[in-house]
Design an enzyme around this catalytic site. Structure first.
Site, PDB file in Angstrom:
ATOM      1  N   SER A   1       1.130  -1.528   0.252  1.00 12.66           N
ATOM      2  CA  SER A   1       0.143   0.094   0.389  1.00 12.66           C
ATOM      3  C   SER A   1       1.344   1.347   0.281  1.00 12.66           C
ATOM      4  CB  SER A   1      -0.985  -0.221   1.205  1.00 12.66           C
ATOM      5  OG  SER A   1      -2.285   1.262   0.938  1.00 12.66           O
TER       6      SER A   1
ATOM      7  N   ASP B   1     -10.070  -4.979  -3.592  1.00  9.35           N
ATOM      8  CA  ASP B   1      -9.725  -4.116  -2.904  1.00  9.35           C
ATOM      9  C   ASP B   1     -10.976  -3.316  -2.099  1.00  9.35           C
ATOM     10  OD1 ASP B   1      -8.151  -2.474  -1.272  1.00  9.35           O
ATOM     11  OD2 ASP B   1      -6.233  -3.530  -1.904  1.00  9.35           O
TER      12      ASP B   1
ATOM     13  N   HIS C   1      -7.269  -6.410   0.099  1.00 12.38           N
ATOM     14  CA  HIS C   1      -6.154  -5.064   0.504  1.00 12.38           C
ATOM     15  C   HIS C   1      -5.438  -6.096   1.554  1.00 12.38           C
ATOM     16  CE1 HIS C   1      -3.649  -1.897   0.085  1.00 12.38           C
ATOM     17  NE2 HIS C   1      -4.234  -0.812   1.566  1.00 12.38           N
TER      18      HIS C   1
END
Length: 290
Positions: free
Chosen positions: A149, A229, A266
């Site tokens: 991320s 996600d 995620h």
């Protein structure tokens, strides 16, 4: 600059050790990081793979949840896990939001007056951290970098910016990285706060912008993103923009590989699923340079 050992655990015939050090790049604040050394480190220096974590995370998140240690041990490479921001800087409102300030340093060198003293994770990771590792059996001239991320953003940016430097990272990869932060809400917020020049200055820390400038270079990048996600759906990650930039510069899949996976989200369930592939990807490149 010395490091203080805080804890050590045996893992996969190697060790995972937590260290603490005062950081010049972070304005003199103490910072902590974890180092995994495989059994091979008992006999000499081993190559190293740095992991940059995402928003709200710290140096413990990935060692605990990522499933990286087993595969790093099998490949005989070290892993280093720094924190995601300075801690305790005392800057007004740094603890107000989960996606800015503490736990959200975005791997930049801040130029806005309010943050410039402490929020310099770019310099900490690229310059200071390798020097802190000098007393350990780690060959920092053979280093690669990956992350998740915000940390995936950091990994690709640090890698691409290092290519013209004296000690470039050999490869980079990301799990659900923020690939075009100047067009993403997270990036707009971070760059607008940390950088005097805002989003325009933030192009210096945008993988989609930087890959365009890397045309003709021998880059080694691996990216995995889950299309289930929610942050992908909210246009925080923008892999399609990065893919288009890669195509426009003519990179082959052997140089830049971006994989989109249906249903994956995620979380660290996603990360741990593809962790072995990322470790093996970097290990092959790291061990090829002797």
């Amino acid at each position: 600059m010395s490091i203080e050992q805080l804890a050590q655990n045996q893992a996969f015939n190697g060790t995972i050790t937590k260290y603490k050090a005062d950081s010049k790049a972070l304005g003199g604040l103490p910072t902590q990081f974890n180092v995994f050394l495989p059994a091979e480190a008992k006999d000499g220096k081993v190559p190293v793979l740095y992991y940059l974590a995402g928003l709200t995370c710290n140096e413990d998140t990935a060692p605990w949840k990522g499933g990286f240690l087993r595969d790093a041990a099998a490949e005989g490479i070290a892993l280093v896990f720094p924190d995601t921001s300075p801690r305790g800087a005392g800057v007004e409102d740094e603890d107000k939001d989960w996606d800015f300030g503490t736990g959200a340093g975005f791997y930049v060198n801040a130029t806005a007056d309010k943050y410039a003293k402490n929020y310099n994770m770019y310099s900490f990771v690229t310059e200071e951290l390798p020097s802190l590792l000098s007393s350990l059996p780690i060959d920092t001239s053979r280093s690669s970098i990956f992350g998740h991320s915000m940390g995936g953003h950091g990994a690709l940016v640090l890698y691409l910016r290092s290519l013209d430097g004296p000690t470039p990272y050999l490869s980079a990869s990301g799990f659900a990285p923020i690939l075009n932060p100047t067009l993403a809400p997270w990036g707009e917020k971070a760059f607008g706060g940390y950088l005097k020049g805002g989003v325009e200055e933030g192009k210096e820390y945008d993988a989609t912008e930087l890959i365009k400038k890397a045309k003709g270079k021998d880059v080694k990048i691996l990216v995995d993103v889950g299309t289930g996600d929610n942050f992908y759906k909210q246009k925080q990650l923008l892999p399609e923009n990065f893919i288009e930039a890669v195509k426009s510069t003519g990179f082959a899949s052997s140089n830049v590989q971006v994989n989109l996976h249906e249903h994956y989200d995620h979380s660290y369930y996603f990360i741990s699923t593809f962790a072995p592939e990322h470790i093996k990807y970097h290990a092959k490149i790291l061990k090829a340079k002797l």
